[in-house]
Design an enzyme around this catalytic site. Sequence first.
Site, short mmCIF file in Angstrom:
data_model
loop_
_atom_site.label_atom_id
_atom_site.label_comp_id
_atom_site.label_asym_id
_atom_site.label_seq_id
_atom_site.Cartn_x
_atom_site.Cartn_y
_atom_site.Cartn_z
CD GLU A 143 -2.75 -1.23 2.39
OE1 GLU A 143 -4.22 -1.02 2.16
OE2 GLU A 143 -2.49 -1.54 3.46
CD GLU A 169 -3.65 -6.34 3.67
OE1 GLU A 169 -2.91 -5.27 3.77
OE2 GLU A 169 -3.62 -7.08 2.79
#
Length: 260
Positions: free
Chosen positions: A115, A135
Amino acid sequence: MSFQNLLINHAGRVQYIIINRESKLNALNKATLAELNVAVTDAFNNAAVGGIIITGAGEKAFVAGADISEFASFNVEQGRQLAQDGHTNVFNQIANGSKPVIAAINGFALGGGLELAMACHIRIASNNAKLGLPEVTLGLIPGYGGTQRLTQLVGRGKAMEMIMTADMITATDAYQYGLVNYVVAPTELLPKAEEILNKILLRAPLAIASAIRAVNASLSHDENGFDTEIAEFAKCFGTEDFKEGVAAFTEKRKPAFKGQ
């Protein structure tokens, strides 16, 4: 300011921000994110800095994710605040910055690390890099812009696949998907990043800032990208750099931009 989790180096007008938690594979904890906010803010405000290269210390990882131990016991509101603070103070700050930021991905770029790379304007990966958003294996989803920026870069179908399978991909795959701009040998990673950034630094700084704003506007639901482009285009006519660029073109010489 002295940093505990970052190293700051300079190569001419290029500022390196190096995530320096090698024993933790450069995982992002709260302290590191806070330092990133300060370091990026300082670089954007420093007239001597033309652009930033973000990379990780060592050869194993760019950033191998977030420090899970810090949020393992969080409730819903704490989780919301964690994501909001990260977006505001680091990831969106980089993406919407007025100076070019390049991610030099050396090794693992996972979770918050990918990210962070996606928030940068350009990504270069070493050929041994591994990228992914794991995640869902923790019962979470990406919370620092991963669902949005990955979709923008690789398209909905591939983003869905990467996020839902949590699989890592190779640097070659990342290049083919449009997630990274270049793949190079590890020894060529930083030289390639500097080469691209130094080329950008030959251009008009205010025009570069306008280009960043206009391109980002194309991805915003809150503004009309075409209107933003027109406004930023018009602003350029009021700069000394525009006059210098036209004069240099007419006089058949290289321009000497001053960011004014």
